[in-house]
Motif scaffolding. Structure first.
Motif, short mmCIF file in Angstrom:
data_model
loop_
_atom_site.label_atom_id
_atom_site.label_comp_id
_atom_site.label_asym_id
_atom_site.label_seq_id
_atom_site.Cartn_x
_atom_site.Cartn_y
_atom_site.Cartn_z
N GLY A 149 0.84 -1.35 -0.06
CA GLY A 149 -0.23 0.01 0.03
C GLY A 149 0.77 1.22 0.10
N THR A 150 1.35 1.70 1.22
CA THR A 150 1.98 2.89 1.31
C THR A 150 3.28 3.01 0.56
OG1 THR A 150 1.05 3.14 3.41
CG2 THR A 150 2.68 4.33 2.87
N PHE A 151 4.25 1.89 0.82
CA PHE A 151 5.37 1.81 0.18
C PHE A 151 5.39 1.99 -1.42
CE2 PHE A 151 7.95 -0.04 3.80
CZ PHE A 151 7.59 1.22 4.60
N ALA A 152 4.25 1.19 -1.84
CA ALA A 152 4.26 1.21 -3.35
C ALA A 152 3.88 2.65 -4.10
CB ALA A 152 3.21 0.28 -3.65
N ARG A 153 3.30 3.41 -3.41
CA ARG A 153 3.04 4.72 -3.81
C ARG A 153 4.01 5.82 -3.12
NH1 ARG A 153 -0.43 7.69 -0.49
NH2 ARG A 153 -1.28 6.35 1.24
N ALA A 154 5.18 5.41 -2.73
CA ALA A 154 6.31 6.21 -1.92
C ALA A 154 6.37 7.53 -2.52
CB ALA A 154 7.43 5.50 -1.61
N ASP A 155 6.22 7.47 -3.90
CA ASP A 155 6.98 8.56 -5.07
C ASP A 155 5.62 9.66 -4.74
OD1 ASP A 155 5.03 7.09 -6.32
OD2 ASP A 155 5.69 7.49 -8.13
N VAL A 211 10.94 2.65 -5.47
CA VAL A 211 9.77 3.29 -6.13
C VAL A 211 10.14 4.91 -6.17
CG1 VAL A 211 7.38 3.77 -6.01
CG2 VAL A 211 8.21 1.40 -5.66
N ARG A 212 10.30 5.40 -4.88
CA ARG A 212 10.44 6.92 -4.84
C ARG A 212 11.64 7.51 -5.76
NH1 ARG A 212 8.53 10.48 -1.21
NH2 ARG A 212 9.84 12.27 -0.79
N GLU A 213 12.77 6.53 -5.84
CA GLU A 213 13.62 6.99 -6.76
C GLU A 213 13.31 7.07 -8.32
OE1 GLU A 213 17.66 4.60 -8.24
OE2 GLU A 213 17.67 5.52 -6.03
N GLN A 214 12.42 6.02 -8.71
CA GLN A 214 11.96 6.07 -10.05
C GLN A 214 11.27 7.17 -10.32
OE1 GLN A 214 12.79 3.98 -12.58
NE2 GLN A 214 13.93 2.78 -11.06
N HIS A 215 10.77 7.95 -9.64
CA HIS A 215 9.81 9.29 -9.87
C HIS A 215 10.80 10.41 -10.41
CE1 HIS A 215 6.41 11.73 -9.87
NE2 HIS A 215 6.85 12.33 -8.66
N PRO A 218 10.50 10.91 -14.25
CA PRO A 218 9.22 9.85 -14.37
C PRO A 218 9.20 8.52 -15.09
CG PRO A 218 8.68 12.18 -14.74
CD PRO A 218 10.26 12.26 -14.81
N LEU A 219 8.81 7.70 -14.76
CA LEU A 219 8.81 6.32 -15.29
C LEU A 219 8.71 6.26 -16.85
CD1 LEU A 219 9.22 3.37 -14.43
CD2 LEU A 219 6.64 3.32 -14.52
N PRO A 220 9.41 5.95 -17.73
CA PRO A 220 9.56 5.98 -19.05
C PRO A 220 8.28 5.06 -19.57
CG PRO A 220 11.59 5.45 -18.68
CD PRO A 220 11.01 5.61 -17.32
N PRO A 221 7.52 5.56 -20.44
CA PRO A 221 6.28 4.65 -20.84
C PRO A 221 6.88 3.38 -21.74
CG PRO A 221 6.34 6.74 -22.22
CD PRO A 221 7.66 6.85 -20.99
N GLY A 222 6.12 2.34 -21.44
CA GLY A 222 6.87 1.23 -22.08
C GLY A 222 7.94 0.62 -21.86
N ARG A 223 8.54 1.17 -20.76
CA ARG A 223 10.13 0.52 -20.55
C ARG A 223 9.72 0.16 -19.00
NH1 ARG A 223 14.20 5.03 -21.93
NH2 ARG A 223 15.62 3.37 -21.00
N PRO A 224 9.66 -1.16 -18.67
CA PRO A 224 9.68 -1.53 -17.41
C PRO A 224 11.01 -1.53 -16.58
CG PRO A 224 8.77 -3.27 -18.70
CD PRO A 224 9.52 -2.19 -19.88
N GLN A 225 11.05 -1.01 -15.41
CA GLN A 225 12.19 -0.88 -14.59
C GLN A 225 12.28 -1.83 -13.66
OE1 GLN A 225 14.30 2.13 -15.31
NE2 GLN A 225 13.05 1.85 -17.10
N VAL A 226 13.50 -2.35 -13.57
CA VAL A 226 13.65 -3.67 -12.46
C VAL A 226 14.25 -3.02 -11.30
CG1 VAL A 226 14.94 -5.64 -11.85
CG2 VAL A 226 13.90 -5.33 -14.06
N LEU A 227 13.79 -2.89 -10.31
CA LEU A 227 14.05 -2.23 -9.14
C LEU A 227 14.91 -3.00 -8.27
CD1 LEU A 227 10.38 -1.13 -7.54
CD2 LEU A 227 11.92 -0.22 -9.28
N ARG A 228 16.15 -2.22 -7.77
CA ARG A 228 17.27 -2.86 -7.28
C ARG A 228 17.05 -2.77 -5.62
NH1 ARG A 228 18.91 1.10 -10.50
NH2 ARG A 228 19.23 2.35 -8.69
N CYS A 229 16.08 -4.01 -5.25
CA CYS A 229 15.67 -3.96 -3.83
C CYS A 229 16.70 -4.73 -3.26
CB CYS A 229 14.34 -4.86 -3.80
SG CYS A 229 13.18 -4.22 -4.52
N VAL A 230 16.51 -4.45 -1.76
CA VAL A 230 17.70 -5.35 -0.85
C VAL A 230 17.07 -6.62 -0.43
CG1 VAL A 230 18.94 -4.74 1.24
CG2 VAL A 230 18.37 -2.84 -0.09
N TRP A 231 17.59 -7.61 -1.03
CA TRP A 231 17.00 -9.03 -0.82
C TRP A 231 17.63 -9.37 0.45
CZ3 TRP A 231 12.75 -10.83 -3.98
CH2 TRP A 231 12.68 -10.17 -5.06
#
Length: 501
Positions: A149-155, A211-215, A218-231
């Motif tokens: 919820g909240t983190f997904a719309r962090a931007d 998510v906040r960094e991808q803002h 702005p996210l390029p249309p039609g170009r999925p961005q792989v997030l560099r999460c801390v797994w």
């Protein structure tokens, strides 16, 4: 696991009780008696019967006070455990209320989650094993809800709100690691559980950071961005300077570290397993389809996991585990086992159209029939309208079919994805003063992806007694791959028009 911890705890309690008894015997009986015998040996004429009486009385009183102190101490421990259990029960209830997954999210409730979690962790060492386990699961689920919820719309969050959320999550991580370190060797399993909690909270927080960094930009249309999460659970680096702005050096260092960590993770089998464990924890409550996580855990390097942020481009061909059938007529929705639905969607008035796939073919999100899941989709679309840039979370599984093609199956979030697509269409075709050219890009999908490099099926012997009829992660994967059909459907094809369950 909890029962094992209890047996270990009972053995440790028995050993500690025996040690206390030996100490009492030594201090209250053996030592005074030894001194008395030595004194009598040195000066037997001066040692009288009243001396023996005084010695015996003093030993009895010593034993009595020692036993009383031990009993009162144990009673105090029980009271402390009862207080700790009560505090954890209260906090678990509060976390369930404040973190219950809301599609739009609630900043006011989200800001309380970390504080409640940290307060409960203070009582963790004194609580019972059951309450300890329940607390950790509840905190993990609460941060999973934040990720959805909240983190997904962090931007879209104000910087002050985001900084408080990030600081709270980092505080929970630090608190969990501190409590784990304080337990020491006497509770290795609890320490491991706390470390896993810290790692999962770090992973959820990293989703929001990315998510906040991808803002920006702005996210390029039609170009999925792989997030560099801390797994892998590396503690997150400080994000801001005292003035609240992240320096270029911090950005570059964090990006380089994340990229190196992602590259290393892809080369290590253990890290691949960690990624699957993160997703299994994230979707522990949400994923309600039949599934077998062990099939995924045992897949070696055949399954890759990643998090992708994209617009709605390409979602037309994503498969939904929704099915319709006209056997027997009329057209009606069925589940993966070819049974009638046992939910409200059973009454959906599905509108037939030429070329509409029938069971066992899965429906595509670009071709969902009118009337299907209409009420749930409409309710979610109303919630999405409140967001300027709407973000929906889905769990997808890239299936390698028998012919070598790859198809994307949405295992969780189908209603949300359908609502997002409906909202984008509404914004695109609305009144001229409301029409938006970027309607397809201001509605986004945060996809948690499990992607097969080759078909992953478990040997039948491994699934005996659990899922004897299908061998993949879910029966929906078996249908998409074309390697499995339910018995009820096979009996229908054989001519039994009314097969029993």
């Amino acid at each position: 696991m909890v029962e094992g911890e209890r047996s270990v705890g009972r053995r440790r309690s028995t050993r500690s009780t025996a040690a206390v008894g030996a100490l009492i015997l030594l201090l209250a009986v053996v030592l005074p008696l030894g001194v008395a015998l030595y004194a009598r040996y040195r000066d037997a004429d001066q040692w009288l019967w009243d001396d023996w009486a005084a010695l015996i009385i003093s030993m009895l009183l010593g034993l009595l006070f020692f036993v009383l102190a031990h009993v009162l101490g144990r009673d105090g421990e029980r009271r402390a455990r009862a207080v700790a259990d009560a505090e954890l029960m209260t906090t678990i209830g509060a976390l369930h209320m404040s973190s219950a997954r809301s599609f739009a999210g609630s900043d006011r409730h989200a800001l309380r989650i970390a504080a409640d979690a940290r307060a409960a962790l203070q009582h963790y060492p004194n609580a019972s094993a059951d309450e300890q386990s329940a607390l950790l699961r509840t905190i993990e689920d609460a941060f999973s809800d934040l990720a959805f919820g909240t983190f997904a719309r962090a931007d879209a969050l104000p910087r002050s709100v985001w900084n408080q959320l990030a600081a709270g999550a980092e505080g929970v991580v630090a608190e969990a690691r501190q409590v784990a370190a304080g337990l020491g060797r006497r509770a290795e399993s609890q320490g491991g559980d706390l470390s896993r909690l810290a790692d999962n909270v770090t992973f959820a927080l990293s989703i929001g950071r990315q998510v906040r960094e991808q803002h920006r930009p702005p996210l390029p249309p039609g170009r999925p961005q792989v997030l560099r999460c801390v797994w892998d659970g590396v503690p997150p680096a400080p994000e801001t300077r005292p003035d609240g702005v992240e320096s270029p050096e911090q950005q570059a260092a964090r990006t380089a570290a994340a990229e190196k960590g992602a590259a290393d993770a892809d080369r290590q089998g253990e890290a691949l397993l960690v990624r699957r464990e993160r997703l299994s924890c994230l979707y522990r409550r949400e994923l309600t389809v039949k599934k077998d996580w062990r099939v995924v855990f045992d897949a070696g390097d055949a399954i890759a996991c990643r998090v992708v942020l994209s617009d709605l481009s390409g979602t037309d061909h994503w498969l939904a585990p929704w099915y319709v059938s006209d056997m027997p007529p009329p057209l009606h929705p069925v589940n993966v086992l070819f049974d009638d639905l046992d939910e409200a969607a059973h009454h959906d008035p599905v509108v037939d159209r030429p070329g509409l796939p029938r069971f066992p073919e899965l429906l595509r999100h670009g071709g969902l029939p009118a009337g299907m899941r209409r009420r749930a989709i409409a309710n979610l679309r109303d919630l999405l309208r409140q967001q300027e840039i709407a973000t929906v979370c889905v769990l997808v599984y890239d299936v390698v079919t028998a012919g070598g093609r790859t198809q994307r199956l949405v295992l969780d979030g189908n209603h949300r994805l359908a609502a997002a697509r409906a909202l984008a269409e509404e914004r695109r075709t609305g009144w001229r003063r409301r029409r938006r050219k970027d309607a397809a890009t201001d509605v986004r999908v945060l996809a948690f992806v499990m992607s097969e490099r080759r078909p992953v099926d478990a040997p039948a012997s491994d699934l005996e007694g659990r899922f004897p009829d299908w061998r993949g992660f879910t029966p929906d994967v078996g249908l998409a791959r074309g390697t499995w059909l339910p018995d009820r459907y096979l009996r229908m094809l054989a001519g039994d028009r009314h097969p029993t369950q």
